[in-house]
Design a protein around this motif. Structure first.
Motif, PDB file in Angstrom:
ATOM      1  N   GLN B 133       2.670   0.931  -7.912  1.00 50.19           N
ATOM      2  CA  GLN B 133       2.201   0.039  -6.837  1.00 50.19           C
ATOM      3  C   GLN B 133       1.478  -1.169  -7.400  1.00 50.19           C
ATOM      4  O   GLN B 133       0.818  -1.896  -6.652  1.00 50.19           O
ATOM      5  N   GLY B 134       1.568  -1.368  -8.694  1.00 50.55           N
ATOM      6  CA  GLY B 134       0.957  -2.554  -9.295  1.00 50.55           C
ATOM      7  C   GLY B 134      -0.537  -2.627  -9.046  1.00 50.55           C
ATOM      8  O   GLY B 134      -1.050  -3.673  -8.635  1.00 50.55           O
ATOM      9  N   CYS B 135      -1.255  -1.532  -9.310  1.00 54.77           N
ATOM     10  CA  CYS B 135      -2.685  -1.498  -9.002  1.00 54.77           C
ATOM     11  C   CYS B 135      -3.507  -2.334  -9.987  1.00 54.77           C
ATOM     12  O   CYS B 135      -4.695  -2.580  -9.769  1.00 54.77           O
ATOM     13  N   GLY B 136      -2.864  -2.747 -11.074  1.00 57.72           N
ATOM     14  CA  GLY B 136      -3.547  -3.655 -11.997  1.00 57.72           C
ATOM     15  C   GLY B 136      -4.501  -2.971 -12.960  1.00 57.72           C
ATOM     16  O   GLY B 136      -5.168  -3.642 -13.754  1.00 57.72           O
ATOM     17  N   ASP B 137      -4.590  -1.651 -12.887  1.00 57.28           N
ATOM     18  CA  ASP B 137      -5.493  -0.922 -13.792  1.00 57.28           C
ATOM     19  C   ASP B 137      -4.880   0.467 -14.017  1.00 57.28           C
ATOM     20  O   ASP B 137      -5.298   1.453 -13.405  1.00 57.28           O
ATOM     21  N   CYS B 138      -3.892   0.506 -14.905  1.00 55.14           N
ATOM     22  CA  CYS B 138      -3.013   1.671 -15.017  1.00 55.14           C
ATOM     23  C   CYS B 138      -3.753   2.944 -15.468  1.00 55.14           C
ATOM     24  O   CYS B 138      -4.502   2.928 -16.432  1.00 55.14           O
ATOM     25  N   ALA B 201     -14.474   6.276  -8.550  1.00 52.84           N
ATOM     26  CA  ALA B 201     -13.781   5.598  -7.443  1.00 52.84           C
ATOM     27  C   ALA B 201     -13.065   4.367  -7.990  1.00 52.84           C
ATOM     28  O   ALA B 201     -13.618   3.641  -8.819  1.00 52.84           O
ATOM     29  N   LYS B 202     -11.842   4.170  -7.545  1.00 52.94           N
ATOM     30  CA  LYS B 202     -11.033   3.084  -8.109  1.00 52.94           C
ATOM     31  C   LYS B 202     -11.476   1.734  -7.566  1.00 52.94           C
ATOM     32  O   LYS B 202     -11.775   1.585  -6.383  1.00 52.94           O
ATOM     33  N   ASP B 203     -11.493   0.778  -8.452  1.00 56.45           N
ATOM     34  CA  ASP B 203     -11.798  -0.603  -8.072  1.00 56.45           C
ATOM     35  C   ASP B 203     -10.486  -1.273  -7.666  1.00 56.45           C
ATOM     36  O   ASP B 203      -9.645  -1.578  -8.509  1.00 56.45           O
ATOM     37  N   TRP B 204     -10.297  -1.464  -6.382  1.00 59.58           N
ATOM     38  CA  TRP B 204      -9.002  -1.966  -5.892  1.00 59.58           C
ATOM     39  C   TRP B 204      -8.870  -3.479  -5.988  1.00 59.58           C
ATOM     40  O   TRP B 204      -7.844  -4.029  -5.592  1.00 59.58           O
ATOM     41  N   ARG B 205      -9.884  -4.149  -6.512  1.00 59.63           N
ATOM     42  CA  ARG B 205      -9.766  -5.611  -6.605  1.00 59.63           C
ATOM     43  C   ARG B 205      -8.578  -6.012  -7.494  1.00 59.63           C
ATOM     44  O   ARG B 205      -7.872  -6.961  -7.202  1.00 59.63           O
ATOM     45  N   SER B 206      -8.363  -5.224  -8.551  1.00 60.24           N
ATOM     46  CA  SER B 206      -7.245  -5.556  -9.450  1.00 60.24           C
ATOM     47  C   SER B 206      -5.899  -5.247  -8.790  1.00 60.24           C
ATOM     48  O   SER B 206      -4.854  -5.657  -9.291  1.00 60.24           O
ATOM     49  N   GLY B 207      -5.928  -4.507  -7.698  1.00 59.74           N
ATOM     50  CA  GLY B 207      -4.687  -4.149  -7.013  1.00 59.74           C
ATOM     51  C   GLY B 207      -4.386  -5.045  -5.824  1.00 59.74           C
ATOM     52  O   GLY B 207      -3.580  -4.691  -4.975  1.00 59.74           O
ATOM     53  N   GLY B 208      -5.048  -6.179  -5.747  1.00 62.57           N
ATOM     54  CA  GLY B 208      -4.786  -7.109  -4.654  1.00 62.57           C
ATOM     55  C   GLY B 208      -5.867  -7.087  -3.594  1.00 62.57           C
ATOM     56  O   GLY B 208      -5.793  -7.824  -2.611  1.00 62.57           O
ATOM     57  N   GLY B 209      -6.888  -6.254  -3.822  1.00 63.34           N
ATOM     58  CA  GLY B 209      -7.964  -6.130  -2.844  1.00 63.34           C
ATOM     59  C   GLY B 209      -8.810  -7.381  -2.719  1.00 63.34           C
ATOM     60  O   GLY B 209      -9.574  -7.533  -1.758  1.00 63.34           O
ATOM     61  N   SER B 210      -8.703  -8.280  -3.689  1.00 61.53           N
ATOM     62  CA  SER B 210      -9.475  -9.516  -3.569  1.00 61.53           C
ATOM     63  C   SER B 210      -8.552 -10.726  -3.493  1.00 61.53           C
ATOM     64  O   SER B 210      -8.850 -11.786  -4.019  1.00 61.53           O
ATOM     65  N   GLY B 211      -7.424 -10.527  -2.836  1.00 61.21           N
ATOM     66  CA  GLY B 211      -6.532 -11.662  -2.608  1.00 61.21           C
ATOM     67  C   GLY B 211      -5.357 -11.694  -3.575  1.00 61.21           C
ATOM     68  O   GLY B 211      -5.234 -10.830  -4.443  1.00 61.21           O
ATOM     69  N   PRO B 212      -4.482 -12.694  -3.404  1.00 58.06           N
ATOM     70  CA  PRO B 212      -3.278 -12.792  -4.238  1.00 58.06           C
ATOM     71  C   PRO B 212      -3.649 -12.872  -5.720  1.00 58.06           C
ATOM     72  O   PRO B 212      -4.602 -13.545  -6.087  1.00 58.06           O
ATOM     73  N   ARG B 213      -2.873 -12.176  -6.519  1.00 60.38           N
ATOM     74  CA  ARG B 213      -3.189 -12.097  -7.952  1.00 60.38           C
ATOM     75  C   ARG B 213      -2.362 -13.091  -8.757  1.00 60.38           C
ATOM     76  O   ARG B 213      -1.286 -13.506  -8.334  1.00 60.38           O
ATOM     77  N   LYS B 214      -2.871 -13.423  -9.909  1.00 62.07           N
ATOM     78  CA  LYS B 214      -2.177 -14.378 -10.768  1.00 62.07           C
ATOM     79  C   LYS B 214      -2.455 -14.011 -12.215  1.00 62.07           C
ATOM     80  O   LYS B 214      -3.567 -13.562 -12.538  1.00 62.07           O
ATOM     81  N   ILE B 215      -1.481 -14.183 -13.067  1.00 63.69           N
ATOM     82  CA  ILE B 215      -1.689 -13.981 -14.503  1.00 63.69           C
ATOM     83  C   ILE B 215      -1.556 -15.337 -15.171  1.00 63.69           C
ATOM     84  O   ILE B 215      -0.557 -16.045 -14.934  1.00 63.69           O
ATOM     85  N   ILE B 216      -2.537 -15.716 -15.940  1.00 61.82           N
ATOM     86  CA  ILE B 216      -2.419 -16.979 -16.692  1.00 61.82           C
ATOM     87  C   ILE B 216      -2.536 -16.681 -18.177  1.00 61.82           C
ATOM     88  O   ILE B 216      -3.582 -16.219 -18.651  1.00 61.82           O
TER      89      ILE B 216
END
Lengths: 140, 222
Positions: B133-138, B201-216
């Motif tokens: 699910q692309g949670c951003g923190d595998c 408890a999982k921090d869902w910010r890396s999973g889109g919880g804080s808006g659209p994600r971007k990798i630079i």
């Protein structure tokens, strides 16, 4: 459409139905000229696109003739073909073409009589169904 | 890969019927592999649309093309010479491809031909199942390579709930309880001790919880 003569495309496996058609010829068994045979290496080789294109280009009916169950030269191509036929039949319904216009039949290479009989029966069935709705739409 | 399924033909007809000339655009990547939007599916849909429209008395010119990737601007740019006269694009890519087209061709309506489903893997020929699910923190390194986020209906992080019965999830007997799978795998790896570690408890910010994600990537970004 008066004097409707259906155009039927038969995709025939080289190892069974195509040879059965030859057998029908050798036995002087008549079958309707409406059936246009396309030889294929295995019924499993028939793609959904081949079938859909046949209908798009004016076929009133299409059938795929493969080997008897358990007798596929390539192990299970006929089973794959049967599943594909089911899938394409559903797609035909979605498009608005009666799914009965597409069929899967099986026979062995020695069944010349069955080939001729199948070709006759399918031709009659499609004749009763009438021209494909695509053909009617093109004519209008 | 990103998996997708074609939308019902009726919905697509509603999209395209106001136009005289459309571009039906496939993508050679994920949607080709999951048999939803590759070159073959473009051909099938073009024929299907053409026939269905013909039946309803309308006629649309459908230009067919398949890009290597719709989600990269350099490939989308290939469309520029062929887009002249096109009134709308029906994209058979995932939602990323559709949006890339909409960004590039600001004056052209772009419609999705597919419903984008999930990031999945092929279980066997013709079967795809959700795996990430692309949670951003595998967490796969802790859970024996089996994901409790993508494969647990409750996304539980510390063992199964009471709905786990004989290895199956209560939502359906066709769904494995992922925590049973994880336990079995940890046991076969001799890593049972991992199971008793409490995951915070999982921090869902890396999973889109804080808006659209971007990798630079600073070294690559221009």
């Amino acid at each position: 459409m008066e004097n409707f003569e259906p155009v039927i495309i038969a995709f025939c496996c080289h190892y069974c139905a195509y040879t059965a058609a030859d057998m029908a010829g050798s036995q002087r068994l008549p079958y309707p000229a409406n059936v246009k045979i396309i030889r294929i290496p295995c019924s499993g080789k028939v793609d959904a696109l081949h079938i859909i294109k046949a209908f798009e280009n004016g076929a009133d009916g299409v059938y795929v003739a493969g080997c008897l169950e358990g007798d596929c030269h390539f192990k299970n191509g006929n089973e794959k073909a049967a599943r594909r036929i089911t899938y394409v039949r559903n797609y035909l319904e979605e498009i608005g073409i009666e799914s009965e216009r597409l069929m899967m039949v099986t026979m062995s290479a020695g069944m010349g009589y069955r080939f001729a009989q199948t070709a006759t029966e399918i031709t009659e069935k499609i004749r009763k169904l009438g021209p494909s709705p695509i053909k009617i739409a093109i004519a209008q | 890969m990103i998996t997708a399924e074609r939308k019902p033909l009726d919905e697509l007809i509603e999209y395209v019927k106001p136009f005289k000339r459309i571009l039906l655009l496939g993508c050679n990547e994920c949607v080709t592999v999951c048999a939803a939007g590759g070159r073959k599916e473009v051909g099938l849909l073009a024929s299907g649309l053409q026939m269905a429209l013909l039946k309803s008395g309308s006629n649309i010119e459908i230009q067919q093309h398949t890009l290597e990737r719709q989600c990269d601007p350099e490939y989308v740019e290939e469309l520029v010479p062929m887009i002249d006269g096109t009134e709308a694009i029906l994209s058979m890519a995932c939602g990323c491809g559709v949006q890339q087209l909409a960004m590039r061709f600001k004056n052209l309506p772009v419609f999705p031909a597919l419903n984008t489903k999930f990031m999945g893997a092929s279980e066997r020929q013709g079967v795809w199942a959700e795996r990430c699910q692309g949670c951003g923190d595998c967490v796969l390194g802790i859970t024996g390579g089996i994901c409790p986020i993508a494969r647990c209906a409750k996304q539980l992080m510390n063992g199964p709930c009471g709905g786990s019965t004989t290895g199956k999830c209560e939502i359906s007997e066709d769904v494995d309880c992922v925590w049973q799978l994880i336990w079995d795998r940890l046991k076969s790896l001799g890593q049972e001790d991992r199971y008793v570690d409490i995951m915070p408890a999982k921090d869902w910010r890396s999973g889109g919880g804080s808006g659209p994600r971007k990798i630079i990537r600073e070294d690559l970004a221009e």
